[in-house]
Structure formats: structure tokens, C-alpha cells
Design a protein around this motif. Structure first.
Motif, PDB file in Angstrom:
ATOM      1  N   TYR A  26       1.772  17.934  -3.421  1.00  0.00           N
ATOM      2  CA  TYR A  26       2.270  17.412  -4.760  1.00  0.00           C
ATOM      3  C   TYR A  26       2.569  15.963  -4.629  1.00  0.00           C
ATOM      4  CZ  TYR A  26       1.684  21.639  -7.369  1.00  0.00           C
ATOM      5  OH  TYR A  26       1.228  22.729  -8.164  1.00  0.00           O
ATOM      6  N   GLU A  27       3.494  15.650  -3.597  1.00  0.00           N
ATOM      7  CA  GLU A  27       3.882  14.265  -3.630  1.00  0.00           C
ATOM      8  C   GLU A  27       2.846  13.154  -3.018  1.00  0.00           C
ATOM      9  OE1 GLU A  27       8.517  15.061  -2.142  1.00  0.00           O
ATOM     10  OE2 GLU A  27       6.669  14.503  -0.597  1.00  0.00           O
ATOM     11  N   ILE A  28       1.926  13.766  -2.175  1.00  0.00           N
ATOM     12  CA  ILE A  28       0.653  12.867  -1.852  1.00  0.00           C
ATOM     13  C   ILE A  28      -0.238  12.566  -2.951  1.00  0.00           C
ATOM     14  CG2 ILE A  28      -1.451  13.130  -0.389  1.00  0.00           C
ATOM     15  CD1 ILE A  28       0.258  14.874   1.444  1.00  0.00           C
ATOM     16  N   VAL A  29      -0.460  13.745  -3.775  1.00  0.00           N
ATOM     17  CA  VAL A  29      -1.218  13.509  -4.931  1.00  0.00           C
ATOM     18  C   VAL A  29      -0.642  12.611  -5.780  1.00  0.00           C
ATOM     19  CG1 VAL A  29      -2.303  14.595  -7.048  1.00  0.00           C
ATOM     20  CG2 VAL A  29      -2.292  15.765  -4.826  1.00  0.00           C
ATOM     21  N   THR A  30       0.718  12.668  -6.209  1.00  0.00           N
ATOM     22  CA  THR A  30       1.271  11.912  -7.264  1.00  0.00           C
ATOM     23  C   THR A  30       1.268  10.477  -6.551  1.00  0.00           C
ATOM     24  OG1 THR A  30       2.794  13.645  -7.665  1.00  0.00           O
ATOM     25  CG2 THR A  30       3.309  11.454  -8.273  1.00  0.00           C
ATOM     26  N   GLY A  98     -10.748   2.971  12.089  1.00  0.00           N
ATOM     27  CA  GLY A  98      -9.905   2.346  10.998  1.00  0.00           C
ATOM     28  C   GLY A  98      -9.906   2.749   9.583  1.00  0.00           C
ATOM     29  N   GLU A  99     -10.867   3.559   9.328  1.00  0.00           N
ATOM     30  CA  GLU A  99     -11.166   4.212   7.864  1.00  0.00           C
ATOM     31  C   GLU A  99      -9.903   5.198   7.616  1.00  0.00           C
ATOM     32  OE1 GLU A  99     -12.640   2.795   5.510  1.00  0.00           O
ATOM     33  OE2 GLU A  99     -13.988   1.407   6.449  1.00  0.00           O
ATOM     34  N   LYS A 100      -9.599   5.148   6.329  1.00  0.00           N
ATOM     35  CA  LYS A 100      -8.398   6.327   5.942  1.00  0.00           C
ATOM     36  C   LYS A 100      -9.016   7.095   4.781  1.00  0.00           C
ATOM     37  CE  LYS A 100      -4.281   3.391   7.231  1.00  0.00           C
ATOM     38  NZ  LYS A 100      -2.978   3.009   6.607  1.00  0.00           N
ATOM     39  N   GLY A 101      -8.849   8.381   5.153  1.00  0.00           N
ATOM     40  CA  GLY A 101      -9.581   9.226   4.000  1.00  0.00           C
ATOM     41  C   GLY A 101      -8.889   9.597   2.698  1.00  0.00           C
ATOM     42  N   MET A 102      -9.294  10.211   1.968  1.00  0.00           N
ATOM     43  CA  MET A 102      -8.424  10.605   0.599  1.00  0.00           C
ATOM     44  C   MET A 102      -8.126  12.285   0.560  1.00  0.00           C
ATOM     45  SD  MET A 102      -7.843   8.120  -1.460  1.00  0.00           S
ATOM     46  CE  MET A 102      -7.786   8.710  -3.123  1.00  0.00           C
ATOM     47  N   PRO A 103      -7.009  12.567  -0.062  1.00  0.00           N
ATOM     48  CA  PRO A 103      -6.741  13.884   0.018  1.00  0.00           C
ATOM     49  C   PRO A 103      -7.622  14.829  -0.893  1.00  0.00           C
ATOM     50  CG  PRO A 103      -5.186  12.645  -1.115  1.00  0.00           C
ATOM     51  CD  PRO A 103      -6.082  11.816  -0.414  1.00  0.00           C
ATOM     52  N   VAL A 104      -8.181  15.910  -0.616  1.00  0.00           N
ATOM     53  CA  VAL A 104      -8.734  16.794  -1.468  1.00  0.00           C
ATOM     54  C   VAL A 104      -7.924  17.955  -1.641  1.00  0.00           C
ATOM     55  CG1 VAL A 104     -10.940  18.051  -1.885  1.00  0.00           C
ATOM     56  CG2 VAL A 104     -11.321  15.723  -1.110  1.00  0.00           C
TER      57      VAL A 104
END
Length: 305
Positions: A26-30, A98-104
């Protein structure tokens, strides 16, 4: 490090991420949503583009749903296609260094029987407990070695509005301008205004209204009007955040009036509710914001103080 080891390490990283607790996810999404909000736009509000293309997993073809739609939209990429690190490898490609992904995020379940013992078979359970997990996905633009289909985004023919172009071109000490992605924003740390292509907006007035909004944010930079609310990291709904959004909206309205176009920015209910809440607690805020918005508009118009 051998390529195989790198892959294993990445898998370990992804596996460890999926083991995050419910609170952590939840913290990551927020945090991701607040970052987009602090850039000046709600991820769920979009006034540009008429494409029905939504973020999708390129391997399965499935469209992402719910909060994932907003998370991936606010990443700032033009392509709607996403893959995990493992999926990119399976397709013969690789995530760029060096690329950073996004949370799913996704829901999972813990099944309990009548004695409160965890069981694997849902049929044996009398109770199921939901918990949230996430994995990491990377956009097509972050991946090399995989051929993605061209993105077919319906566009209109953009006809520059002379009065608006004159205002933009005449701004003294302008920020860096960048046409990229699908999320308009002002990035204080880079003093940069990022805008989608004009052709992707529903009309010329929508494009210039949004651009004026972001340019007003940019006047707060220390090299211009040095407005602390423009560069300070403030939580969504806070006084400083709401004040800066009011300044940007009012500044855009002043500039639209100057150019003789309609201010078409239509903010989400979340913005409106936050403004109402803050204004009720501070009767001076609107007047102060309007004064700063006028200064911002005057600066952009290069009017003497």
C-alpha cells in the motif's frame, strides 16, 4: 558478473518484492500516486488522447485493470506494452541497464480451515484472507531486443494558436521544454516542463490550457519567482500543495484570458475536495494564491512589476 548470475539476482529481487507485506505494498502504491500528484496532475485525470489503448502485458495480451491502470499511466511512457524482467528474457530481450520498473499489484489469498490452520485447497477452507502483493514490470521503451508493435494513437491535426504561441515564446528565462510520454508535468529538480505531443490532446485549447498550467508551476523555481510551494515536496491535500495547485490553475486562467481562449482544464473531484477542505480552514488562501498567480502570469507575459 555472468549474465546467468545477473538474471538469477534479478529473479531474487522480484521474488523478494512479491513477499512484501500488505502495508508495504500500500505504501509503495501510494508513493507512486503521490509522486504523480506532486507533479501537478492526478493520474486518473487525462485531457489528452482519444485512444482506447490501455496498459497491457505484451506476453499475455491482457489489459491491466484497477489501480494498475493509473500506476502504469503515470510512468510517462508512450507505449502501452509492459513485460516483467523474466518475460523480456523469454522473448530474447533484456531490460536496459539502469532502468527502474513499476509495481503491478495483485490480490492473493490465504485459506484457513475451521481450526484456523492454513490449507492449500480452497475447498477445505472455511475462511479466506486477502492480502496484496506486487511484481515489477518494465515498459517497452525500457526493453531492448524485443520487437513491439507500433502504437496506433489516433491524433488530430494540431494547428498552433498564434496568441498562445506568442505567450509561450515570450516567456523570459523559460524552463527546459520536453515533448515526451503521456503525462504533462513540471519537474522542479530538473526545471523541466514535460508535455505530450499537441496532436494527442482533444483540441488546441486543451493543449495550451495544460501547458499554461505547467508553465505557471515553473515560475516558482528559485531562478524566477522563488515560490516555495512550487519546489517543496508536500503531500496531496496539504495546504502548500493545494495552494500551489490553485496558483497554477489561476495562472493558467489568466493566461488563457490573455490569449483569448477557453480554460478547459477540468480537475478531478479529488482536487476540488482538497481545495474546499483547505479553503475552509484558511480564508486568506484564495486571495494569496490569486496574487501569486497574477505575479506568475505577469512573469510569463514579461510584464514589468
Amino acid at each position: 558478473m555472468k549474465p546467468g548470475n545477473a538474471s538469477d539476482q534479478q529473479k531474487k529481487t522480484i521474488n523478494s518484492e512479491t513477499m512484501k507485506t500488505k502495508k508495504d505494498v500500500y505504501e509503495i502504491v501510494t508513493e507512486k500516486l503521490i509522486t504523480a500528484l506532486e507533479a501537478g496532475t492526478a493520474p486518473w485525470h487525462k485531457s489528452w488522447g482519444t485512444s482506447e489503448t490501455l496498459p497491457a502485458n505484451f506476453q499475455s495480451g491482457k489489459k491491466y485493470r484497477g489501480i494498475n491502470t493509473f500506476l502504469l499511466n503515470c510512468a510517462g511512457f508512450s507505449s502501452p506494452y509492459w513485460l516483467t524482467y523474466k518475460q523480456a528474457k523469454e522473448k530474447g530481450g533484456n531490460v536496459k541497464k539502469g532502468e527502474k520498473g513499476m509495481p503491478v499489484v495483485f490480490w492473493n489469498w490465504i485459506y484457513k480451515d475451521a481450526n484456523g490452520k492454513t490449507v492449500k485447497d480452497p475447498k477445505q477452507a472455511t475462511k479466506k484472507i486477502p492480502f496484496l502483493r506486487y511484481y515489477t514490470a518494465f515498459n517497452a521503451e525500457q526493453i531492448e531486443g524485443v520487437e513491439f508493435p507500433a502504437v496506433d494513437i489516433p491524433t488530430r491535426e494540431h494547428t498552433p494558436i498564434e496568441a498562445c504561441e506568442k505567450i509561450v515564446d515570450g516567456m523570459p528565462n523559460p524552463p527546459q521544454m520536453e515533448t515526451q510520454g503521456n503525462q504533462p508535468c513540471y519537474i522542479p529538480s530538473q526545471d523541466k516542463v514535460r508535455m505530450p505531443k499537441p496532436e494527442h490532446f482533444e483540441g488546441g485549447e486543451e493543449y495550451y490550457s495544460t501547458l499554461f498550467h505547467e508553465l505557471t508551476h515553473a515560475t516558482g523555481h528559485k531562478s524566477r519567482l522563488n515560490r516555495k510551494e512550487s519546489t517543496k515536496v508536500s503531500g496531496f491535500g496539504s495546504r502548500d500543495y493545494s495552494k500551489e495547485e490553485l496558483v497554477a490553475e489561476m495562472g493558467a486562467a489568466f493566461l488563457c484570458s490573455q490569449a483569448g481562449i477557453e480554460n478547459t482544464i477540468n480537475n478531478s473531484a479529488a482536487y476540488l475536495q482538497s481545495w474546499i477542505k483547505v479553503l475552509k480552514g484558511d480564508s486568506k488562501l484564495a486571495v494569496m494564491a490569486a496574487a501569486q498567480a497574477q505575479k506568475a502570469a505577469d512573469y510569463i507575459l514579461d510584464k514589468a512589476a
